[in-house]
Design a protein around this motif. Structure first.
Motif, mmCIF file in Angstrom:
data_model
loop_
_atom_site.group_PDB
_atom_site.id
_atom_site.type_symbol
_atom_site.label_atom_id
_atom_site.label_comp_id
_atom_site.label_asym_id
_atom_site.label_seq_id
_atom_site.Cartn_x
_atom_site.Cartn_y
_atom_site.Cartn_z
ATOM 1 N N LEU A 286 0.825 -1.207 0.000
ATOM 2 C CA LEU A 286 0.000 0.000 0.000
ATOM 3 C C LEU A 286 0.858 1.257 0.000
ATOM 4 C CD1 LEU A 286 -2.821 1.350 0.239
ATOM 5 C CD2 LEU A 286 -2.468 1.348 2.729
ATOM 6 N N PRO A 290 0.469 3.208 -3.904
ATOM 7 C CA PRO A 290 -0.651 3.705 -3.111
ATOM 8 C C PRO A 290 -1.882 4.184 -3.873
ATOM 9 C CG PRO A 290 0.975 5.434 -3.339
ATOM 10 C CD PRO A 290 1.496 4.243 -4.098
ATOM 11 N N LEU A 394 -6.010 -1.962 -5.010
ATOM 12 C CA LEU A 394 -5.795 -1.069 -3.884
ATOM 13 C C LEU A 394 -6.571 -1.546 -2.665
ATOM 14 C CD1 LEU A 394 -4.565 1.583 -2.814
ATOM 15 C CD2 LEU A 394 -6.635 2.743 -3.608
ATOM 16 N N VAL A 398 -4.984 -2.335 1.023
ATOM 17 C CA VAL A 398 -5.415 -1.704 2.275
ATOM 18 C C VAL A 398 -5.692 -2.770 3.328
ATOM 19 C CG1 VAL A 398 -7.185 -0.292 3.388
ATOM 20 C CG2 VAL A 398 -6.351 0.340 1.131
ATOM 21 N N ASP A 399 -6.355 -3.854 2.932
ATOM 22 C CA ASP A 399 -6.675 -4.916 3.885
ATOM 23 C C ASP A 399 -5.406 -5.532 4.474
ATOM 24 O OD1 ASP A 399 -9.379 -4.553 3.465
ATOM 25 O OD2 ASP A 399 -9.548 -6.162 1.982
ATOM 26 N N GLU A 402 -3.639 -2.966 6.792
ATOM 27 C CA GLU A 402 -4.340 -2.711 8.053
ATOM 28 C C GLU A 402 -4.076 -3.815 9.075
ATOM 29 O OE1 GLU A 402 -8.730 -1.059 9.407
ATOM 30 O OE2 GLU A 402 -8.573 -2.357 7.653
ATOM 31 N N LEU A 419 -3.497 6.659 6.407
ATOM 32 C CA LEU A 419 -3.397 5.914 5.158
ATOM 33 C C LEU A 419 -4.549 4.929 5.006
ATOM 34 C CD1 LEU A 419 0.440 5.199 4.875
ATOM 35 C CD2 LEU A 419 -0.934 6.723 3.444
ATOM 36 N N VAL A 420 -4.889 4.221 6.060
ATOM 37 C CA VAL A 420 -6.004 3.274 5.993
ATOM 38 C C VAL A 420 -7.293 4.002 5.635
ATOM 39 C CG1 VAL A 420 -7.479 1.726 7.334
ATOM 40 C CG2 VAL A 420 -4.987 1.587 7.568
ATOM 41 N N GLU A 421 -7.554 5.096 6.325
ATOM 42 C CA GLU A 421 -8.803 5.829 6.101
ATOM 43 C C GLU A 421 -8.864 6.442 4.701
ATOM 44 O OE1 GLU A 421 -10.991 9.885 7.782
ATOM 45 O OE2 GLU A 421 -9.448 8.892 8.989
ATOM 46 N N LYS A 423 -7.031 5.800 1.918
ATOM 47 C CA LYS A 423 -6.934 4.870 0.803
ATOM 48 C C LYS A 423 -8.160 3.961 0.698
ATOM 49 C CE LYS A 423 -3.422 6.575 -0.940
ATOM 50 N NZ LYS A 423 -3.501 7.188 -2.302
ATOM 51 N N ARG A 424 -8.792 3.643 1.822
ATOM 52 C CA ARG A 424 -10.038 2.884 1.744
ATOM 53 C C ARG A 424 -11.124 3.743 1.100
ATOM 54 N NH1 ARG A 424 -10.935 -1.773 3.506
ATOM 55 N NH2 ARG A 424 -9.335 -1.822 5.138
ATOM 56 N N TRP A 427 -10.484 3.804 -2.645
ATOM 57 C CA TRP A 427 -10.886 2.555 -3.286
ATOM 58 C C TRP A 427 -12.400 2.474 -3.431
ATOM 59 C CZ3 TRP A 427 -9.768 -0.929 -6.515
ATOM 60 C CH2 TRP A 427 -10.407 -2.172 -6.528
#
Length: 446
Positions: A286, A290, A394, A398-399, A402, A419-421, A423-424, A427
């Motif tokens: 990720l 990214p 992507l 992310v999965d 995380e 980044l999790v928030e 990029k999710r 996607w």
């Protein structure tokens, strides 16, 4: 870190060269270059006390209620901007970002890399990186129309790309960014600039400078330079290949070993480092790749890695060990082939170094070399050999990210959660957007 000697040199240069503006550079979490200018009269105070700015408007920085930030210039990165007028000159300097209490800001990507680099330094390692940057020249910033139909290493009939690469190289060298090679890439209008290796933080600074200069020089000729990983469906994508090595404090390359010890001349430490890259690549993808478009580059072309493998002549491997000249042990390095230019280089180098150090710490065993192109084997056959597939979208990246404790520990809660928030959200937005491809195939019904 800035020393008194470095600061004195900068202040003296600003006065002697009649510098009228000093641009303070830093990046947001996603890797976008940010800048604001101060007068030379403010520079001494900036080194001592920092320059305040509103961090709430910077992606991934701070909420409104905690928005005040301080930018502290790193005097070692001071350079004149050669494309500005010589009279009333302009200079730039990279900054570290701190809170009003002068504590390092947890959302500063450069500070994140410095923390991992300093950890390696305490363990006796100097992390050196040489990046190879691929990109395209197009005739506008809306539709990707190539300027030529040339291929790898071709001397193009038009002088446009040759002249631009030459001018870009000269400009970078004026900024003390050493260019090792430049040439035409494998795709139409694709170009490559390879920088000489340096320690990790300087390398990331150089990547950011190079991206700006490449775009700046193209724009000066009325052209557009794109770092999009896959701008053309029928042409190769663009990567940011990273050549990695560890040295000791005496300048000895710790990756080299005699061929009698390992066929690829990899020391035991280097084998552990590469094993760490392979083990944690699905978790850090990720960061190195990214965007949604990053995964359009991961196609079965034979040149882009889809699995966590290593090899010497196998260019579909995630990590390749280039052959160095006989007797030139200092050139021993490994090439990470997955990253692209949408990555924030500070974070990309932080996670790759952390993965390698984790491999050394846990003494991970380097798996068998992938001597056969992985695309010739089924996913079931590869899984039976313990070869793990890299994320294909992507959302999948992310999965995996995380779930990673190493990524959370390396980047810190602030950057990790952002980044999790973000990029999710990216996607999900892509998944709900109707594309031209869907209209062509489904609009008329079945």
């Amino acid at each position: 870190m800035s020393t008194e000697k470095d600061i004195d040199f900068v202040l003296r240069t600003v006065e002697e060269r009649d510098i009228r503006f000093v641009r303070l550079w830093f990046t947001d979490v996603l890797g976008t270059l940010k800048s604001f200018a101060i007068s030379p009269e403010e520079l001494e105070e900036a080194f001592e006390e920092g320059i305040g700015f509103d961090g709430s408007s910077i992606d991934g920085f701070a909420r409104l209620e905690e928005s005040d930030m301080l930018a502290f210039p790193d005097a070692e990165t001071f350079q004149l901007l050669p494309w500005r007028p010589t009279e009333s000159g302009v200079a730039r300097v990279f900054c570290n970002i701190c809170t009003p209490s002068r504590e390092p800001f947890a959302g500063d990507p450069r500070g994140c890399l410095e923390r991992v680099f300093e950890r390696a330094d305490r363990e006796g390692y100097v992390f050196n990186v040489g990046p190879k940057i691929e990109y395209f020249y197009f005739d506008n910033d809306v539709d990707p129309v190539p300027l030529d139909t040339a291929g790898y290493f071709d001397l193009t009939p038009s002088d446009v790309a040759n002249d631009l690469r030459r001018q870009t190289t000269l400009t970078l060298e004026k900024m003390s960014v050493p260019v090792q090679y430049s040439f035409h890439g494998g795709g139409p209008s694709q170009n490559v600039i390879e920088l000489r290796f340096t320690e990790a933080v300087s390398c990331a600074d150089n990547i950011m400078s190079s991206r700006l200069v490449i775009k700046q020089e193209a724009a000066a000729e009325g052209l557009f330079a794109s770092f999009m990983p896959k701008p053309l469906s029928d042409a190769p994508g663009s990567a940011m290949f990273l050549y990695l090595s560890l040295f000791d404090h005496d300048g000895e390359n710790l990756f080299w070993a005699p061929k009698t010890e390992h066929p690829a001349h990899l020391s035991e430490l280097a084998q552990h480092f590469v094993a760490g890259l392979l083990r944690y690549a699905p978790e850090f993808t990720l960061v190195t790749n990214p965007t949604v478009n990053s995964y359009k580059r991961f196609i079965t072309s034979g040149e882009v890695p889809n699995y966590a493998t290593w090899g010497r002549k196998n260019r579909s491997a995630l990590v390749r060990v280039p052959t160095h000249k006989p007797g030139k042990h200092v050139a021993t390095r490994v090439e990470l082939r997955s990253a692209d230019n949408t990555a924030n280089p500070y974070l990309a180098l932080a996670v790759t170094l952390a993965a390698g150090l984790k491999g050394i710490e846990d003494e991970l065993v380097l798996p068998e070399e992938a001597t056969v192109d992985t695309f010739s084997q089924s996913e079931r056959e590869l899984a039976a050999k313990g070869i793990e597939r890299l994320p294909r979208t992507l959302g999948e990246a992310v999965d995996r990210f995380e779930e990673s404790e190493l990524m959370r520990e390396t980047l810190g809660e602030h950057i990790f959660n952002y980044l999790v928030e973000s990029k999710r959200r990216e996607w999900e937005e892509f998944c709900t957007t109707v594309t031209d491809w869907e209209r062509v195939h489904y609009y008329g019904g079945v």
